[in-house]
Write a protein that holds these residues in place. Sequence first.
Motif, PDB file in Angstrom:
ATOM      1  N   ALA A  25      21.989   3.753  -3.918  1.00  0.00           N
ATOM      2  CA  ALA A  25      22.281   2.843  -5.030  1.00  0.00           C
ATOM      3  C   ALA A  25      23.442   3.388  -5.849  1.00  0.00           C
ATOM      4  N   PHE A  26      24.436   2.546  -6.064  1.00  0.00           N
ATOM      5  CA  PHE A  26      25.550   2.864  -6.959  1.00  0.00           C
ATOM      6  C   PHE A  26      25.184   2.302  -8.328  1.00  0.00           C
ATOM      7  N   ALA A  27      25.281   3.109  -9.372  1.00  0.00           N
ATOM      8  CA  ALA A  27      24.934   2.630 -10.716  1.00  0.00           C
ATOM      9  C   ALA A  27      25.806   1.441 -11.113  1.00  0.00           C
ATOM     10  N   SER A  28      27.038   1.419 -10.652  1.00  0.00           N
ATOM     11  CA  SER A  28      27.940   0.334 -11.046  1.00  0.00           C
ATOM     12  C   SER A  28      27.777  -0.931 -10.211  1.00  0.00           C
ATOM     13  N   ASN A  29      27.001  -0.850  -9.104  1.00  0.00           N
ATOM     14  CA  ASN A  29      26.727  -2.045  -8.294  1.00  0.00           C
ATOM     15  C   ASN A  29      25.537  -1.751  -7.376  1.00  0.00           C
ATOM     16  N   ALA A  30      24.341  -1.843  -7.933  1.00  0.00           N
ATOM     17  CA  ALA A  30      23.128  -1.487  -7.186  1.00  0.00           C
ATOM     18  C   ALA A  30      22.791  -2.481  -6.086  1.00  0.00           C
ATOM     19  N   SER A  31      23.413  -3.661  -6.094  1.00  0.00           N
ATOM     20  CA  SER A  31      23.095  -4.671  -5.076  1.00  0.00           C
ATOM     21  C   SER A  31      24.287  -4.964  -4.167  1.00  0.00           C
ATOM     22  N   VAL A  32      25.163  -3.980  -3.984  1.00  0.00           N
ATOM     23  CA  VAL A  32      26.329  -4.167  -3.117  1.00  0.00           C
ATOM     24  C   VAL A  32      25.859  -4.639  -1.728  1.00  0.00           C
ATOM     25  N   GLN A  33      26.637  -5.515  -1.090  1.00  0.00           N
ATOM     26  CA  GLN A  33      26.221  -6.168   0.160  1.00  0.00           C
ATOM     27  C   GLN A  33      26.319  -5.229   1.368  1.00  0.00           C
ATOM     28  N   LEU A  34      25.526  -4.168   1.340  1.00  0.00           N
ATOM     29  CA  LEU A  34      25.426  -3.201   2.430  1.00  0.00           C
ATOM     30  C   LEU A  34      23.958  -3.033   2.772  1.00  0.00           C
ATOM     31  N   TRP A  35      23.644  -2.978   4.075  1.00  0.00           N
ATOM     32  CA  TRP A  35      22.277  -2.792   4.543  1.00  0.00           C
ATOM     33  C   TRP A  35      22.238  -1.488   5.319  1.00  0.00           C
TER      34      TRP A  35
ATOM     35  N   PRO B   9      34.869  -0.177   8.664  1.00  0.00           N
ATOM     36  CA  PRO B   9      34.137  -0.982   9.642  1.00  0.00           C
ATOM     37  C   PRO B   9      34.365  -0.452  11.059  1.00  0.00           C
ATOM     38  N   GLN B  10      33.304  -0.490  11.852  1.00  0.00           N
ATOM     39  CA  GLN B  10      33.416  -0.137  13.264  1.00  0.00           C
ATOM     40  C   GLN B  10      33.931  -1.351  14.026  1.00  0.00           C
ATOM     41  N   ALA B  11      34.273  -1.152  15.280  1.00  0.00           N
ATOM     42  CA  ALA B  11      34.724  -2.267  16.111  1.00  0.00           C
ATOM     43  C   ALA B  11      33.620  -3.319  16.181  1.00  0.00           C
ATOM     44  N   ILE B  12      34.015  -4.568  16.089  1.00  0.00           N
ATOM     45  CA  ILE B  12      33.066  -5.674  16.186  1.00  0.00           C
ATOM     46  C   ILE B  12      33.061  -6.156  17.635  1.00  0.00           C
ATOM     47  N   GLU B  13      31.853  -6.191  18.210  1.00  0.00           N
ATOM     48  CA  GLU B  13      31.720  -6.542  19.619  1.00  0.00           C
ATOM     49  C   GLU B  13      30.645  -7.599  19.808  1.00  0.00           C
ATOM     50  N   GLU B  14      30.828  -8.406  20.813  1.00  0.00           N
ATOM     51  CA  GLU B  14      29.845  -9.428  21.171  1.00  0.00           C
ATOM     52  C   GLU B  14      28.532  -8.730  21.531  1.00  0.00           C
ATOM     53  N   GLY B  15      27.446  -9.277  21.020  1.00  0.00           N
ATOM     54  CA  GLY B  15      26.130  -8.733  21.322  1.00  0.00           C
ATOM     55  C   GLY B  15      25.727  -7.539  20.475  1.00  0.00           C
ATOM     56  N   GLU B  16      26.560  -7.134  19.518  1.00  0.00           N
ATOM     57  CA  GLU B  16      26.264  -5.985  18.656  1.00  0.00           C
ATOM     58  C   GLU B  16      26.378  -6.406  17.193  1.00  0.00           C
ATOM     59  N   GLN B  17      25.506  -5.854  16.349  1.00  0.00           N
ATOM     60  CA  GLN B  17      25.620  -6.130  14.915  1.00  0.00           C
ATOM     61  C   GLN B  17      26.793  -5.331  14.350  1.00  0.00           C
ATOM     62  N   PRO B  18      27.693  -5.975  13.621  1.00  0.00           N
ATOM     63  CA  PRO B  18      28.790  -5.240  12.992  1.00  0.00           C
ATOM     64  C   PRO B  18      28.259  -4.211  11.985  1.00  0.00           C
ATOM     65  N   GLU B  19      28.848  -3.034  12.030  1.00  0.00           N
ATOM     66  CA  GLU B  19      28.458  -1.947  11.139  1.00  0.00           C
ATOM     67  C   GLU B  19      29.702  -1.308  10.543  1.00  0.00           C
ATOM     68  N   ALA B  20      29.495  -0.584   9.457  1.00  0.00           N
ATOM     69  CA  ALA B  20      30.572   0.169   8.816  1.00  0.00           C
ATOM     70  C   ALA B  20      30.091   1.592   8.560  1.00  0.00           C
ATOM     71  N   ASN B  21      31.023   2.530   8.642  1.00  0.00           N
ATOM     72  CA  ASN B  21      30.764   3.912   8.253  1.00  0.00           C
ATOM     73  C   ASN B  21      31.206   4.064   6.807  1.00  0.00           C
ATOM     74  N   ILE B  22      30.352   4.663   6.014  1.00  0.00           N
ATOM     75  CA  ILE B  22      30.600   4.815   4.580  1.00  0.00           C
ATOM     76  C   ILE B  22      30.476   6.287   4.234  1.00  0.00           C
ATOM     77  N   THR B  23      31.420   6.790   3.453  1.00  0.00           N
ATOM     78  CA  THR B  23      31.365   8.170   2.977  1.00  0.00           C
ATOM     79  C   THR B  23      31.353   8.157   1.461  1.00  0.00           C
TER      80      THR B  23
ATOM     81  N   THR C  26      25.659   4.680   7.678  1.00  0.00           N
ATOM     82  CA  THR C  26      26.025   3.593   8.581  1.00  0.00           C
ATOM     83  C   THR C  26      25.267   2.381   8.084  1.00  0.00           C
ATOM     84  N   ALA C  27      25.992   1.280   7.898  1.00  0.00           N
ATOM     85  CA  ALA C  27      25.362   0.098   7.307  1.00  0.00           C
ATOM     86  C   ALA C  27      25.889  -1.179   7.947  1.00  0.00           C
ATOM     87  N   ALA C  28      25.015  -2.181   7.983  1.00  0.00           N
ATOM     88  CA  ALA C  28      25.457  -3.537   8.275  1.00  0.00           C
ATOM     89  C   ALA C  28      26.075  -4.059   6.982  1.00  0.00           C
ATOM     90  N   TYR C  29      26.934  -5.061   7.081  1.00  0.00           N
ATOM     91  CA  TYR C  29      27.600  -5.532   5.875  1.00  0.00           C
ATOM     92  C   TYR C  29      27.902  -7.020   5.948  1.00  0.00           C
TER      93      TYR C  29
END
Length: 159
Positions: free
Chosen positions: A26-36, A120-134, A78-81
């Motif tokens: 949770a980020f205090a400045s945006n606790a509901s950011v669209q990341l899963w 964001p990682q590569a988006i591929e057919e049959g895979e859920q798009p994900e992003a790497n976050i640091t 690693t999160a869906a977005y």
Amino acid sequence: MADPTVTQRSTPTGRKLDEGYQTLIAFASNASVQLWEKSVQPPGMDGGDPVETTTMHNSTYRTMAARKLITMSPVEVTAAYDPAVYDAIVALINVEGAITVHFSDGSSLSFYGFLQTFEPQAIEEGEQPEANITIQPTNTDPTDGSEAGPVYTAPSGSP
């Protein structure tokens, strides 16, 4: 010269985490950011490389000493977005503030830091798009610049 004392291992107290689900950020400045969150690597602690203390008076061993300061390692997620997250990322990236890791047992670790990367990682057919976050811990209170280490909060109902 004194030899090191042999120390017997004792049984740890407390409770180990048995399951990683559900660990959230949770980020205090945006606790509901669209990341899963799909995987979360909490911050580690690093004492740094040893300080070399060997001199020409040593006879058998190189000697060294521990450093005095601790570095918190980055949080890796690693999160869906939702693609709409880009506006929120622009508002969060490089902005210092409070960040909380919520562990699966109900405990938490809060620290000051900032969102360093959203990749964001590569988006591929049959895979859920994900992003790497640091997330980079700073250990600096952005309101006054003072040093502020992490704060652990035990789960509700624990001693």
